[in-house]
Design an enzyme around this catalytic site. Sequence first.
Site, PDB file in Angstrom:
ATOM      1  N   PHE A 151      -5.639   0.193 -14.924  1.00  0.00           N
ATOM      2  CA  PHE A 151      -5.539  -0.617 -16.195  1.00  0.00           C
ATOM      3  C   PHE A 151      -4.133  -1.172 -16.493  1.00  0.00           C
ATOM      4  O   PHE A 151      -3.913  -1.905 -17.304  1.00  0.00           O
ATOM      5  CB  PHE A 151      -5.918   0.382 -17.341  1.00  0.00           C
TER       6      PHE A 151
ATOM      7  N   LYS B  88     -13.469  -5.511  -9.048  1.00  0.00           N
ATOM      8  CA  LYS B  88     -14.043  -4.395  -9.934  1.00  0.00           C
ATOM      9  C   LYS B  88     -12.681  -4.014 -10.587  1.00  0.00           C
ATOM     10  O   LYS B  88     -11.917  -3.267 -10.462  1.00  0.00           O
ATOM     11  CB  LYS B  88     -14.520  -3.290  -9.083  1.00  0.00           C
TER      12      LYS B  88
ATOM     13  N   SER C 108      -5.027   6.019  -9.357  1.00  0.00           N
ATOM     14  CA  SER C 108      -4.304   7.186  -9.334  1.00  0.00           C
ATOM     15  C   SER C 108      -4.577   7.713  -7.820  1.00  0.00           C
ATOM     16  O   SER C 108      -5.549   7.590  -7.213  1.00  0.00           O
ATOM     17  CB  SER C 108      -4.685   8.069 -10.431  1.00  0.00           C
TER      18      SER C 108
ATOM     19  N   CYS D 185       3.679   1.915 -12.360  1.00  0.00           N
ATOM     20  CA  CYS D 185       3.723   2.721 -11.157  1.00  0.00           C
ATOM     21  C   CYS D 185       5.167   2.794 -10.522  1.00  0.00           C
ATOM     22  O   CYS D 185       5.453   3.482  -9.709  1.00  0.00           O
ATOM     23  CB  CYS D 185       2.738   2.240  -9.893  1.00  0.00           C
TER      24      CYS D 185
END
Length: 500
Positions: free
Chosen positions: A149, A173, A226, A281
Site C-alpha cells: 500500500f 495485483k 511485508s 520501507c
Amino acid sequence: MSILGNYIHGQPVASQSGRTAPVYNPATGEESLQVALSSADETREAVRVADEAFASWSKVTPLKRARILFKFKELLEAHADELARLISREHGKVFSDAKGEVTRGLEVAEFACGVPHLQKGEHSSNVGTGVDSYTLMQPLGVCAGISPFNFPAMVPMWMFPIALACGNTFIMKPSEKDPSTPMRLAELLKEAGLPDGVFNVVNGDKEAVDVLLTDERVQAVSFVGSTPIAEYIYATGSAHGKRVQALGGAKNHMVIMPDADLDQAVGALMGAAYGSAGERCMAISVAVPVGEETANRLRDKLVEELDKLSIGPGIVDGPDHDMGPLVTREHLEKVKGYVQAGVDEGAELVVDGREAVIEGAGDGFFLGGSLFDHVTPGMCIHREEIFGPVLAIARAASFDEAVRMVNDHEYGNGTAIFTRDGDAARQYCEQIQVGMVGVNVPIPVPMAFHSFGGWKRSLFGPLHMHGPDGVRFYTRMKTISQRWPSGIREETNHFTMPTH
Ligand code: NAD
C-alpha cells in the site's frame, strides 16, 4: 458506492466475484469506494489474455517498445499532479511527497527507454574453428507484480516498465488499500500506445495472488510487501517453478557518530523517520547515537523539532504539512499498540504521538510523531517493524556496538551513518550487513539505473529491483554457438569434449 474492478485487455472490466473490500480516504476516515476482490477464475482469465498478448508483444522490435515507454513517461509528467492527488486521497501522504513518489516511478520508466542497450547480449567470434558464440536475452512471458500500500505508483513502476521494455506481458495485483493509481497507470499505458492485453490489472487478495503463484503460464513474480507474505510468495512461487523476487519488511538504523554534524543529522532524521508518517520501507526507525553525550544532544534536538512537526490532510490549500494520516484505522490502532508496548517493556516515551492535538483531524487516521529513548535490542519496538511515525533512540557505547546492533537485526534493508570521519564511514560500508547504505544520506534509495534491494529477511531471491538486476530478472539468457559451412571440414567424428 462504486466498485473498482479490473483492467483487462485494454479496458476496465467489472468483477463478478461478489467479494469487495472498502477503500478509505485516510484524511477524513470516510469510505471512498469498494474494490473488487477478484476470483481465481477472473485471475486466470487475465493470465490467458496476457499469455495470448505475449506472442505478438515479444516480437515488437525493442526500439518500438521503448518508444511506447517514452510516450508513457511523457504522460506521467503531464499527469503528475493528478496522480499525486489520487495517491494522497487513498494513501494519505502529503501532496508533495506523493508527487515525489510519481517522479521516482517515472525515473524507472525513463530507464526502461534505454533497455534495448541492456538487452543486447554478448558476442565472441572464433571460440572454436569457424565457431561464433553469442547470447540472446529473451523475455520470459507473462510476469506478475504484487505491490504494497505504501507506494501505489512507485513500486508498480519498479516492476512493469522494465518487464514490458524487455518484451514481457504483465499482470499487476495492487494493494487493496489504495488500488486506483495502478488502474490509472493502465489507462496511461494504453494512451501511450501499448497494445491491449500487454498490461493488465487484477484487483484482489490471496485468492488472486495464489493463481499468479501457481498458474504455469506465469513465468515470474515480483513482490514487495511485508516479510511473512514475501516469504510465502517466494516459497510458493519457487515451488511452482517461477522466478521470484520478493522484497519484505525493514527496520532501518541510522548511526550518529560523535563527530557528526548534528543539525544535519537531526534534519535528515526528522524527514526519514516521520516523512510519509513512517510508512516507508526505507524509513529510519532507530537512531543509534554513539556515546552518551551524542545521545543527549540528539534527543534534545529531536524533541525541539518534534514540537514543530506539522500534521494534517495530504491535500491542502497552501503549504503542505510535514506528514499526513496513516493508511487505515486498523493500521493506526496497530501503531498505537506498539507505542503502548514500548512503554510496557520499559522504554522511555519522550514524546507521545497519541497525545498530539491535530487541527482538523476529524475522523481521519491521524497520529502524532512519537519518540522513545533507551530502547534496547530485544524489546519488541526494536525487533519489529512498526511502519508508523515512531522513532526509537537505541544508545551505543561504541562504533563496534552500533555495527553489532544493526548486523544482529533480522532485517537488512537500508541504513545510514552520519559522520565526518571517512575511515569510520568506510568501515561501516564494509562491515554492515545491509543492502543499501547511506553516508550522510538518510534514505539511500538507489536511482532507477542502479538496483534496489535489501539483505537478510528484507529480500528473498537473488535479484534486486530495477536497474541492471531488473533487466536480468525479466530476461532469460540463451547462448548460441554457431558454425557455418566454410570449407573447414571435420575429418573424423569426435567423441570427446571439444577443447579448442
Ligand atoms: P502486505 O504484505 O500486507 O501486502 C502486500 C501485498 O500482498 C498486497 O498486494 C496484498 O494484497 C498482498 N497480500 C497480503 N496478504 C496476502 C496473503 N496472505 N497472500 C497473498 N497475498 C497477500 O504489505 P503492506 O502492508 O501492503 O505494505 C507494507 C509492507 O511492505 C511493510 O512491511 C514494508 O516494509 C514493505 N515494503 C517493503 C519494501 C521494500 O522495498 N523492501 C518497499 C515497500 C514496502
